[in-house]
Design a protein around this motif. Structure first.
Motif, PDB file in Angstrom:
ATOM      1  N   VAL A  15       5.930   3.586   0.410  1.00  0.00           N
ATOM      2  CA  VAL A  15       5.144   2.069  -0.361  1.00  0.00           C
ATOM      3  C   VAL A  15       5.462   1.594   0.830  1.00  0.00           C
ATOM      4  CG1 VAL A  15       5.806   0.685  -2.107  1.00  0.00           C
ATOM      5  CG2 VAL A  15       6.039   3.360  -2.482  1.00  0.00           C
ATOM      6  N   THR A  68       0.603  -1.257  -0.073  1.00  0.00           N
ATOM      7  CA  THR A  68      -0.418  -0.048   0.108  1.00  0.00           C
ATOM      8  C   THR A  68       0.844   1.186  -0.105  1.00  0.00           C
ATOM      9  OG1 THR A  68      -1.759   0.962   1.170  1.00  0.00           O
ATOM     10  CG2 THR A  68      -0.363   0.657   2.515  1.00  0.00           C
ATOM     11  N   GLN A  69      -0.047   2.515  -0.406  1.00  0.00           N
ATOM     12  CA  GLN A  69       1.104   3.064  -0.106  1.00  0.00           C
ATOM     13  C   GLN A  69       0.592   4.341   0.633  1.00  0.00           C
ATOM     14  OE1 GLN A  69       1.079   5.578  -3.630  1.00  0.00           O
ATOM     15  NE2 GLN A  69       1.986   7.899  -3.017  1.00  0.00           N
ATOM     16  N   GLU A  82       1.384   8.207   2.695  1.00  0.00           N
ATOM     17  CA  GLU A  82       2.017   9.609   2.472  1.00  0.00           C
ATOM     18  C   GLU A  82       2.420   9.321   0.785  1.00  0.00           C
ATOM     19  OE1 GLU A  82       2.606  11.731   5.093  1.00  0.00           O
ATOM     20  OE2 GLU A  82       0.426  12.112   6.099  1.00  0.00           O
ATOM     21  N   SER A  83       3.818   9.063   0.995  1.00  0.00           N
ATOM     22  CA  SER A  83       4.394   9.500   0.034  1.00  0.00           C
ATOM     23  C   SER A  83       5.270   7.457   0.052  1.00  0.00           C
ATOM     24  CB  SER A  83       5.747  10.043  -0.211  1.00  0.00           C
ATOM     25  OG  SER A  83       6.361  10.435   0.866  1.00  0.00           O
ATOM     26  N   ASN A 122      12.977   0.269   0.420  1.00  0.00           N
ATOM     27  CA  ASN A 122      11.617   1.314   1.219  1.00  0.00           C
ATOM     28  C   ASN A 122      12.359   1.505   2.747  1.00  0.00           C
ATOM     29  OD1 ASN A 122      11.672  -1.935   1.101  1.00  0.00           O
ATOM     30  ND2 ASN A 122       9.835  -1.536   2.599  1.00  0.00           N
TER      31      ASN A 122
END
Length: 88
Positions: A25, A19-20, A22-23, A50
Motif C-alpha cells: 500500500v 494505491t497498491q 503488488e502487495s 507502511n
C-alpha cells in the motif's frame, strides 16, 4: 493503477492518492512547489507503518528511509522507484 483518496477520521490530515503496487500500500502526496513538508504523509506512515511512501514534487529524486521523493516529471516510473529490480 487504481488510485484512492485517504482522509483521517478526525479530518486532521489527508493523502492525495493511495494505491497498491503488488502487495504494498503506497500513499502518494503531490507537492506543486519545493515546499517538501508532508505532515499528513508522516502521520499516515506512523499510523499504518507502511513500508514506502511517495512524495512527488519539483525536487530531485531521493530516498530517505520510508519516504521516496519522485520529481513530478518522473511519477510515471513510480513502480520502478518502489519495487526492487526483477531478477533476469
Amino acid at each position: 493503477m487504481k488510485l484512492f483518496y485517504y482522509s483521517s477520521p478526525n479530518s486532521s490530515g489527508e493523502i492525495d492518492f493511495v494505491t497498491q503496487i503488488e502487495s504494498l500500500v503506497v500513499p502518494i502526496e503531490v507537492k506543486a512547489s519545493e515546499n517538501l513538508q508532508a505532515k499528513s504523509l508522516k502521520a499516515f506512515h506512523q499510523k499504518w507503518q507502511n513500508e514506502f511512501s511517495v512524495r512527488t514534487s519539483l525536487a530531485d529524486f531521493r530516498r530517505d528511509g520510508w519516504l521516496t521523493n519522485i520529481p513530478l516529471y518522473g511519477i510515471h516510473n513510480i513502480e520502478m522507484c518502489i519495487l526492487p529490480p526483477s531478477p533476469m
